[in-house]
Design a protein around this motif. Structure first.
Motif, mmCIF file in Angstrom:
data_model
loop_
_atom_site.group_PDB
_atom_site.id
_atom_site.type_symbol
_atom_site.label_atom_id
_atom_site.label_comp_id
_atom_site.label_asym_id
_atom_site.label_seq_id
_atom_site.Cartn_x
_atom_site.Cartn_y
_atom_site.Cartn_z
ATOM 1 N N ASP A 86 0.853 -1.188 0.000
ATOM 2 C CA ASP A 86 0.000 0.000 0.000
ATOM 3 C C ASP A 86 0.894 1.245 0.000
ATOM 4 N N GLU A 87 0.287 2.416 0.051
ATOM 5 C CA GLU A 87 1.029 3.677 -0.023
ATOM 6 C C GLU A 87 2.000 3.864 1.146
ATOM 7 N N LYS A 88 1.666 3.286 2.312
ATOM 8 C CA LYS A 88 2.505 3.429 3.499
ATOM 9 C C LYS A 88 3.666 2.443 3.528
ATOM 10 N N LYS B 129 -4.318 2.295 -7.870
ATOM 11 C CA LYS B 129 -2.855 2.221 -7.946
ATOM 12 C C LYS B 129 -2.412 0.887 -7.356
ATOM 13 N N MET C 259 0.815 -1.478 -6.433
ATOM 14 C CA MET C 259 2.263 -1.511 -6.223
ATOM 15 C C MET C 259 2.646 -2.937 -5.835
ATOM 16 N N VAL D 36 4.839 -0.474 -10.456
ATOM 17 C CA VAL D 36 3.658 0.351 -10.192
ATOM 18 C C VAL D 36 2.755 0.320 -11.427
#
Length: 96
Positions: free
Chosen positions: A11-13, A45, A47, A58
């Motif tokens: 995830d983004e974190k 998105k 990843m 990505v």
């Protein structure tokens, strides 16, 4: 023959959860997109970090309802989900 590779969903974190396999990163991204909630107007998105490397692939992914193929089996519905992905970039990590 190429063997299957493992890709971990991030995830983004930077938290990792879920492992998807495929011979190429795109194949694993299609599996993620088919389970995701992205749409063509608002793609998700994706990843994916390849296990054993310091690369993060990505993608932008979504799924659409499309008509089933003409030679479909009897049990298949008339409309099916079809995943789509578009590769954005590759990020190289310094540390894993």
């Amino acid at each position: 023959m190429t063997s299957t590779r493992n890709f971990v969903l991030r995830d983004e974190k930077g938290n990792e959860h879920g492992v998807f396999t495929g011979k190429q990163p795109r194949q694993a991204a299609l599996k993620v997109a088919n389970r995701g909630k992205g749409t063509k107007s608002k793609p998700q998105k994706i990843m994916l970090r390849e296990r054993g490397t310091k690369k993060i692939h990505v993608f932008l992914g979504w799924r659409d309802k499309v008509a089933a193929p003409k030679n479909k089996p009897d049990w298949m519905p008339d409309k099916i989900n079809k995943p789509f992905v578009k590769k954005e970039k590759i990020i190289k990590l310094d540390k894993i």
